[in-house]
Motif scaffolding. Structure first.
Motif, short mmCIF file in Angstrom:
data_model
loop_
_atom_site.label_atom_id
_atom_site.label_comp_id
_atom_site.label_asym_id
_atom_site.label_seq_id
_atom_site.Cartn_x
_atom_site.Cartn_y
_atom_site.Cartn_z
N VAL A 174 6.71 -13.08 -8.05
CA VAL A 174 6.51 -11.71 -7.56
C VAL A 174 5.89 -11.76 -6.16
O VAL A 174 4.84 -12.39 -5.96
N PRO A 175 6.49 -11.11 -5.17
CA PRO A 175 5.89 -11.11 -3.83
C PRO A 175 4.61 -10.28 -3.80
O PRO A 175 4.47 -9.29 -4.53
N ILE A 176 3.68 -10.70 -2.95
CA ILE A 176 2.40 -10.02 -2.79
C ILE A 176 2.26 -9.61 -1.33
O ILE A 176 2.45 -10.43 -0.43
N VAL A 177 1.94 -8.33 -1.10
CA VAL A 177 1.69 -7.86 0.27
C VAL A 177 0.25 -7.39 0.35
O VAL A 177 -0.27 -6.77 -0.59
N VAL A 178 -0.41 -7.71 1.46
CA VAL A 178 -1.84 -7.47 1.60
C VAL A 178 -2.11 -6.74 2.91
O VAL A 178 -1.64 -7.17 3.97
N THR A 179 -2.88 -5.66 2.82
CA THR A 179 -3.47 -5.05 4.02
C THR A 179 -4.97 -5.21 3.91
O THR A 179 -5.61 -4.64 3.04
N GLN A 180 -5.51 -6.06 4.78
CA GLN A 180 -6.95 -6.32 4.86
C GLN A 180 -7.42 -5.89 6.23
O GLN A 180 -6.84 -6.27 7.24
N HIS A 181 -8.47 -5.09 6.28
CA HIS A 181 -8.98 -4.62 7.57
C HIS A 181 -9.63 -5.78 8.32
O HIS A 181 -10.74 -6.21 7.98
N LEU A 182 -8.93 -6.31 9.31
CA LEU A 182 -9.42 -7.39 10.15
C LEU A 182 -8.80 -7.24 11.54
O LEU A 182 -7.69 -6.72 11.67
N PRO A 183 -9.47 -7.72 12.57
CA PRO A 183 -8.85 -7.71 13.90
C PRO A 183 -7.62 -8.62 13.95
O PRO A 183 -7.51 -9.57 13.18
N ALA A 184 -6.72 -8.33 14.87
CA ALA A 184 -5.49 -9.12 14.99
C ALA A 184 -5.78 -10.59 15.22
O ALA A 184 -5.05 -11.46 14.73
N SER A 185 -6.86 -10.90 15.94
CA SER A 185 -7.16 -12.31 16.26
C SER A 185 -7.53 -13.11 15.02
O SER A 185 -7.44 -14.35 15.03
#
Length: 335
Positions: A174-185
């Protein structure tokens, strides 16, 4: 709070930024990890400000011991060794630090003070400190296994993700997608850290990237993840750069809303620790589409803002600590 730094100048400088603010108090200041552990054996601190480079045990290595001795204390790494976007900062967060902050320089003291107080206030929003209860046997959800798992997180999320991902079998497709609040760097280091945690490939999302079985995809630090259906039954990632209602970039809400449109009741959404309400509107869209929503419990959260918003709006099917969520997925509820 307890300050742990081998520099007497740094200890005094940090303490001076805190002392004028009556809502916080410095209860101790020590020069090395052993002294911090001795202090915590007899005294309490809600927050620990921890340096990395010190004589004896370094701060990152000491994190597990300090977290255990602190009995619920939250740790902010304050060190010149953890600049924003650096591998050491991501490693610290993965080992349980609640946040990181670069040590002040004389010309940047005002900015340091503002940033430190903002981070302290964020942790104080958690309210009364409570101990995490031992994990119960994983519950089961009656629905068929999902075709996609989407996870949103912010403050404290990297450590929570580590606990959630650790039990997952490497053969899970099963694919997992994550949105974590972090800067692009941060993102290249974050992807590498998740690859090691989950024992599966992790990619930073790119526009038109195909979603592939068994992989993790993370939102870049400057775009929202959404999805487009492909003619062969698959899906591709479409990045968006518009302002989300939460004000976050990346935001969990557009990811959840897009998943609701395409996968509906074949999706699971998970909201982990974080400040604010990002993910709540997206969770509403997922619930309306029949998806399963899981929120991290208050006891194990660094900040129970994001998961708390989902729970308070009656959008969570389950409220669990991250390790129990991972055990539930691994136990056969998700193949």
């Amino acid at each position: 709070m307890l300050i742990v730094d081998d520099s007497a100048v740094a200890r005094a400088l940090i303490a001076r930024q805190i002392e004028p603010h009556v809502r916080f108090a410095v209860v101790g200041a020590v020069s090395h990890v052993d002294a911090a552990l001795a202090f915590l054996a007899t005294d309490r601190a809600d927050i620990i400000l921890l340096d990395v480079a010190m004589p004896g045990m370094d701060g990152i290595t000491a994190l597990p011991s300090l977290l255990a001795a602190g009995q619920g204390a939250r740790i902010i790494i304050v060190s010149s060794s953890t600049p924003t976007g650096g591998a050491a900062a991501v490693q610290a967060l993965a080992h349980g630090a609640a946040d990181t902050l670069v040590k002040p320089r004389p010309q940047g003291l005002s900015e340091f003070s503002d940033a430190l107080l903002h981070k302290l206030d964020a942790l104080a929003l958690r309210g009364e400190r409570v101990m995490a209860a031992p994990s119960a046997p994983p519950p089961m959800i009656g629905k068929a296994r999902p075709e996609i798992i989407a996870i949103g997180a912010s403050t404290g999320g990297i450590h929570a993700l580590a606990k959630l991902l650790a039990p997952l079998p490497s053969a899970m497709t099963v694919p997992i997608v994550v949105t974590q609040h972090l800067p692009a760097s941060f993102m290249p280091f974050f992807a590498a850290q998740l690859t090691a945690m989950a024992r599966r490939p992790c990619d930073v999302a790119e526009d038109r990237m195909r979603l592939r079985p068994g992989r993790i995809v993370i939102a870049p630090g400057d775009a929202h993840i959404t999805f487009a259906e492909l003619g062969d039954g698959g899906a591709a990632i479409r990045l968006r750069y518009d302002r989300a209602s939460s004000g976050c970039l990346p935001s969990v809400d557009p990811m959840f809303a897009s998943i609701a449109q395409i996968w509906g009741d074949r999706a699971w959404g998970i909201v982990l620790t974080g400040m604010g309400r990002d993910g709540m509107e997206g969770a509403r869209a997922m619930k309306a589409a029949g998806a399963t929503m899981i929120a991290q419990d208050r006891e194990s959260s660094v900040v129970w803002g994001m998961p708390g918003a989902v729970v308070s709006h009656d959008l969570a099917d389950l409220v669990l600590p991250p390790d129990t969520i991972g055990a539930m997925i691994a136990s056969g509820a998700v193949a």
